[in-house]
Design an enzyme around this catalytic site. Structure first.
Site, mmCIF file in Angstrom:
data_model
loop_
_atom_site.group_PDB
_atom_site.id
_atom_site.type_symbol
_atom_site.label_atom_id
_atom_site.label_comp_id
_atom_site.label_asym_id
_atom_site.label_seq_id
_atom_site.Cartn_x
_atom_site.Cartn_y
_atom_site.Cartn_z
ATOM 1 N N TYR A 69 1.823 77.919 -30.020
ATOM 2 C CA TYR A 69 0.542 78.513 -29.655
ATOM 3 C C TYR A 69 -0.155 79.092 -30.883
ATOM 4 C CZ TYR A 69 -2.868 80.885 -26.689
ATOM 5 O OH TYR A 69 -4.035 81.306 -26.082
ATOM 6 N N THR A 79 -5.115 85.600 -15.846
ATOM 7 C CA THR A 79 -5.270 84.287 -15.226
ATOM 8 C C THR A 79 -3.886 83.704 -14.952
ATOM 9 O OG1 THR A 79 -5.213 82.989 -17.275
ATOM 10 C CG2 THR A 79 -7.349 83.925 -16.640
#
Length: 228
Positions: free
Chosen positions: A146, A180
């Site tokens: 990431y 989220t």
């Protein structure tokens, strides 16, 4: 629409627009009077023009973008890259395919969709907002894929801004962790601590729309969005 003002958003392409931040941005674009069009692996619940693509595959992504722009009249005024993938774990423990997929989806796929959209954006003197991360500025352990993709996103966006200066507006958006489904289902050691405030995707979407709404020639180069 002239080169000095923007009366509305026009047509806005959103990658990852079927869920999370992307879906929040679809809603924000429509609320601001724009027309949202979406590239995603999943079909949006909202009734918007949509084309399937897996951003881990560049040719698939480029085809989808060109097809969607053609289907919706050939004009594009802005785009927002909201797709995000992750694979937590130590570098030598994450499967090679999982690690590389994160970099392909987050960085290489984003470059692919921008590449495909650039002719239309140059024609409209439009704008691009890329979604990086605070992990594109600081590194954490067990997040090599990431971080690599988001550090790359920062470099890609800054170089693109220099390359297209005077032709296309480019904004680097840097949000913190968001509330989220992106963080759902993670092992406890990789889940956000309960005392860490998470950004609302609606607030980040509003920042993206603000950047896309600037008059021609007055672009916002970088924005950071985080809860205090």
């Amino acid at each position: 629409m002239n080169q000095s003002t923007k009366n509305d958003l026009g047509t806005v392409l959103i990658t990852g627009g079927a869920s999370g931040l992307g879906a929040a941005t679809v809603d924000a674009v429509r609320a601001a009077g724009g027309v949202a069009i979406v590239v995603d692996r999943d079909k949006p619940d909202t009734d918007v023009p949509w084309e399937y693509a897996d951003l881990a595959y560049s040719q698939d992504s480029e085809r989808a973008v060109r097809s969607l722009i053609a289907r919706t009249g050939g004009r594009l005024d802005a785009m927002f890259t909201a797709v995000g993938a992750d694979a937590c774990g130590k570098l030598d423990e994450v499967a090679t395919e999982d690690w590389e997929r994160v970099v392909r989806a987050n960085l290489i796929g984003t470059a692919a969709v921008i590449r495909a959209a650039l002719p239309a954006l140059r024609a409209s003197r439009g704008s691009i907002v890329t979604c990086a991360s605070t992990l594109g500025l600081e590194a954490l352990p067990d997040a090599t894929a990431y971080c690599a993709s988001k550090f790359g996103m920062v470099g890609l966006t800054r170089a693109l801004a220099a390359e297209t200066a005077g032709e296309v507006g480019v904004t680097l958006l840097i949000p913190g962790g968001m509330d989220t489904a992106f963080v759902d289902g993670r092992p406890p050691e990789y889940a956000p601590p309960p005392d860490i405030p998470l950004d609302n995707p609606e607030d980040v979407a509003a920042a993206a729309v603000f950047a896309m709404s600037q008059p021609r020639g007055r672009e916002i180069s970088e924005m950071a969005v985080a809860r205090s």
